[in-house]
Design an enzyme around this catalytic site. Structure first.
Site, mmCIF file in Angstrom:
data_model
loop_
_atom_site.group_PDB
_atom_site.id
_atom_site.type_symbol
_atom_site.label_atom_id
_atom_site.label_comp_id
_atom_site.label_asym_id
_atom_site.label_seq_id
_atom_site.Cartn_x
_atom_site.Cartn_y
_atom_site.Cartn_z
ATOM 1 N N LYS A 197 -14.102 1.097 16.112
ATOM 2 C CA LYS A 197 -12.829 0.370 16.044
ATOM 3 C C LYS A 197 -12.201 0.233 17.431
ATOM 4 O O LYS A 197 -11.638 -0.809 17.775
ATOM 5 C CB LYS A 197 -11.890 1.105 15.091
ATOM 6 C CG LYS A 197 -10.770 0.253 14.578
ATOM 7 C CD LYS A 197 -10.092 0.887 13.382
ATOM 8 C CE LYS A 197 -10.934 0.774 12.117
ATOM 9 N NZ LYS A 197 -10.270 1.353 10.951
ATOM 10 N N LYS B 65 -11.619 -3.554 18.547
ATOM 11 C CA LYS B 65 -10.252 -4.066 18.646
ATOM 12 C C LYS B 65 -9.750 -4.089 20.093
ATOM 13 O O LYS B 65 -8.739 -4.692 20.387
ATOM 14 C CB LYS B 65 -9.313 -3.224 17.777
ATOM 15 C CG LYS B 65 -9.704 -3.240 16.292
ATOM 16 C CD LYS B 65 -8.528 -2.986 15.387
ATOM 17 C CE LYS B 65 -8.949 -2.956 13.933
ATOM 18 N NZ LYS B 65 -7.829 -3.136 13.004
ATOM 19 N N PHE C 179 -4.679 3.197 14.813
ATOM 20 C CA PHE C 179 -4.981 4.252 13.856
ATOM 21 C C PHE C 179 -6.190 3.853 13.020
ATOM 22 O O PHE C 179 -6.454 2.666 12.831
ATOM 23 C CB PHE C 179 -3.778 4.495 12.927
ATOM 24 C CG PHE C 179 -2.765 5.409 13.550
ATOM 25 C CD1 PHE C 179 -2.058 5.020 14.669
ATOM 26 C CD2 PHE C 179 -2.549 6.675 13.026
ATOM 27 C CE1 PHE C 179 -1.145 5.868 15.270
ATOM 28 C CE2 PHE C 179 -1.632 7.531 13.606
ATOM 29 C CZ PHE C 179 -0.929 7.124 14.729
ATOM 30 N N ASN D 83 0.844 -1.202 0.000
ATOM 31 C CA ASN D 83 0.000 0.000 0.000
ATOM 32 C C ASN D 83 0.877 1.249 0.000
ATOM 33 O O ASN D 83 2.097 1.163 -0.021
ATOM 34 C CB ASN D 83 -0.962 -0.021 1.192
ATOM 35 C CG ASN D 83 -0.209 -0.106 2.496
ATOM 36 O OD1 ASN D 83 0.564 0.773 2.839
ATOM 37 N ND2 ASN D 83 -0.407 -1.218 3.227
HETATM 38 O O1 C5P Z 1 -9.064 -2.237 10.641
HETATM 39 P P1 C5P Z 1 -8.139 -1.184 10.149
HETATM 40 O O2 C5P Z 1 -7.116 -1.691 9.188
HETATM 41 O O3 C5P Z 1 -8.818 0.046 9.655
HETATM 42 O O4 C5P Z 1 -7.375 -0.723 11.484
HETATM 43 C C1 C5P Z 1 -6.292 0.158 11.446
HETATM 44 C C2 C5P Z 1 -5.473 -0.050 12.681
HETATM 45 O O5 C5P Z 1 -5.276 -1.427 12.905
HETATM 46 C C3 C5P Z 1 -4.084 0.539 12.559
HETATM 47 O O6 C5P Z 1 -3.657 0.904 13.843
HETATM 48 C C4 C5P Z 1 -3.270 -0.627 12.031
HETATM 49 O O7 C5P Z 1 -1.906 -0.517 12.380
HETATM 50 C C5 C5P Z 1 -3.921 -1.796 12.716
HETATM 51 N N1 C5P Z 1 -3.913 -3.017 11.938
HETATM 52 C C6 C5P Z 1 -3.154 -4.069 12.355
HETATM 53 N N2 C5P Z 1 -3.159 -5.253 11.675
HETATM 54 C C7 C5P Z 1 -3.930 -5.404 10.573
HETATM 55 C C8 C5P Z 1 -4.727 -4.332 10.129
HETATM 56 C C9 C5P Z 1 -4.689 -3.167 10.831
HETATM 57 O O8 C5P Z 1 -2.443 -3.925 13.355
HETATM 58 N N3 C5P Z 1 -3.919 -6.548 9.924
#
Ligand code: C5P
Length: 399
Positions: free
Chosen positions: A334, A338, A320, A203
């Site tokens: 979120k 989480k 984030f 990305n």
């Molecule tokens: O669910 P989303 O990707 O929007 O969440 C973003 C947050 O979750 C960020 O803090 C990112 O670093 C973390 N993240 C993670 N592992 C993933 C996806 C997102 O730690 N596989």
């Protein structure tokens, strides 16, 4: 850290040049604000050549219509070196009639004053009272030394050795750092998920936010460990850095570092999916059309959720969220889903967010929402660390 050095009209003004160098050698950035009289001793051009930040002397000459507020906001410490009796008197009385004194009034960061002047001016009741006033209001005084003075008198008033001024300033700043003794784990950058030996899914994350967080955490006195995906930038050398490529590698490294950490900040843009298998060699048109036409994907582990599940009492986890709409609402969701303690929510899309130096952001916790507005990533990082410093969970078990 960004040190703002104020230089006033004193024969020792030239020593400010060495003070600038000293801070830079210690890894800090320096901006300079000069009084008109200072320029009679050392020209602005000299400071421009030395400083890595802004060098200014007028409230009105800059493109910025309120430079004193910007300078004050950017500064992690404001050192006036050398400080004349006149400038000490003005600041003690709240007079703000030029850029330097206006900046002093607007500063909320640690304020350090290194007076230098003739012995009788220094010993005068007025100067002593003014310096006492500054000290009582929280300024840290670097006292002048005794010796022969430029005017031929012998006594207290000499500007100390510039290296000592740098050292004393840094030591003073370290005393008050809010996260001394804390360990912070920061995930940063993108992950890179191989399709074959030459292609990958990734990305647009630049790692800039992570790098700003690293800097802000170090500046707050914390020990920092970074787990980073591949990024085109270098992190502050004071941090321990571990580079990884895939989300799975990042997860392993983060889980390994987390038990020893007080805070984890998950700023990495982790790829939500990865190819089910990384093909050996390079997939070829004609020969591997099936594999090229339909790359089977599987979901990656969520590192933030994983760390939240491992969290023990006293540990704090920050995540984030990058959203194109309903930013705060989605960040709240979120936070709960989480199990994080804080979410930094960004508005992205239409050229905002990824790769930029600024972002529109909100800090969302269970207690409420802090709207940061459109700020540089540096300022956002600073705001996050400030809030973490105030956090009772972090503060509570400080040594
Ligand atoms: O669910 P989303 O990707 O929007 O969440 C973003 C947050 O979750 C960020 O803090 C990112 O670093 C973390 N993240 C993670 N592992 C993933 C996806 C997102 O730690 N596989």
């Amino acid at each position: 850290m960004r040190i703002l050095i104020g230089v006033t009209g004193c024969i020792a003004a030239y020593k400010a040049c060495e003070v600038i160098r000293g801070f830079q050698k210690a890894g800090h950035e320096v901006s300079v604000v000069l009084t008109e009289s200072a320029k009679e001793f050392v020209g602005e051009a000299t400071f421009r050549a030395l400083a890595d930040g802004r060098v200014c002397s007028s409230l009105f000459a800059d493109e910025d219509p309120i430079p004193h507020i910007a300078l004050a906001r950017e500064a992690d410490a404001f050192l006036i070196a050398p400080c004349t009796a006149n400038v000490a008197a003005k600041i003690a009385h709240g007079i703000a009639d030029d850029l330097l004194t206006s900046t002093a009034l607007a500063c909320t960061c640690p304020f350090i004053v290194a007076p230098a002047m003739n012995v009788h001016m220094y010993d005068s009741a007025a100067t002593q009272e003014n310096l006492r006033t500054l000290e009582e209001r929280g300024a840290f005084l670097i006292r002048p030394e005794e010796g022969y003075l430029a005017c031929g008198d012998n006594g207290r008033g000499r500007f100390p050795d510039p290296e000592a001024v740098v050292q004393m300033t840094l030591e003073h700043m370290a005393e008050d750092l809010p996260l001394v003794g804390k360990r912070i784990l920061i995930t940063s950058g993108p992950t890179l998920e191989p399709v074959d030996e030459v292609r990958f899914i990734s990305n647009r994350s630049s790692g800039k936010m992570g790098a700003c967080l690293v800097q802000a955490a170090l500046d707050a006195g914390a020990e920092v460990e970074i787990v980073s995906g591949p990024v085109p930038l270098s992190y502050d050398g004071r941090a321990k850095i571990r580079f990884v490529e895939t989300a799975q590698e990042m997860m392993e490294a983060a889980k390994e570092a987390f038990p020893e950490s007080d805070i984890a900040i998950c700023a990495a843009a982790v790829s939500d999916m990865r190819p089910a298998r990384a093909h050996e060699g390079k997939l070829k048109k004609g020969r591997d059309d099936d594999a090229l036409g339909a790359i089977e994907l599987v979901q990656n582990p969520d590192i933030l959720s994983g760390l939240c599940q491992m969290k023990r009492a006293g540990q704090v986890v920050v995540g984030f969220a990058a959203e194109t709409e309903d930013v705060v609402e989605q960040a709240r969701e979120k936070l709960a889903r989480k199990g994080a303690d804080m979410i930094l929510a960004n508005l992205v899309g239409q050229g905002r967010g990824f790769g930029r130096d600024e972002s529109e952001a909100w800090i969302v916790t269970e207690e409420g929402v802090t709207e940061l507005g459109c700020r540089s990533k540096k300022e956002i990082a600073k705001a996050i660390l400030e809030l973490l410093s105030l956090n009772r969970a972090v503060e509570g078990d400080r040594a």
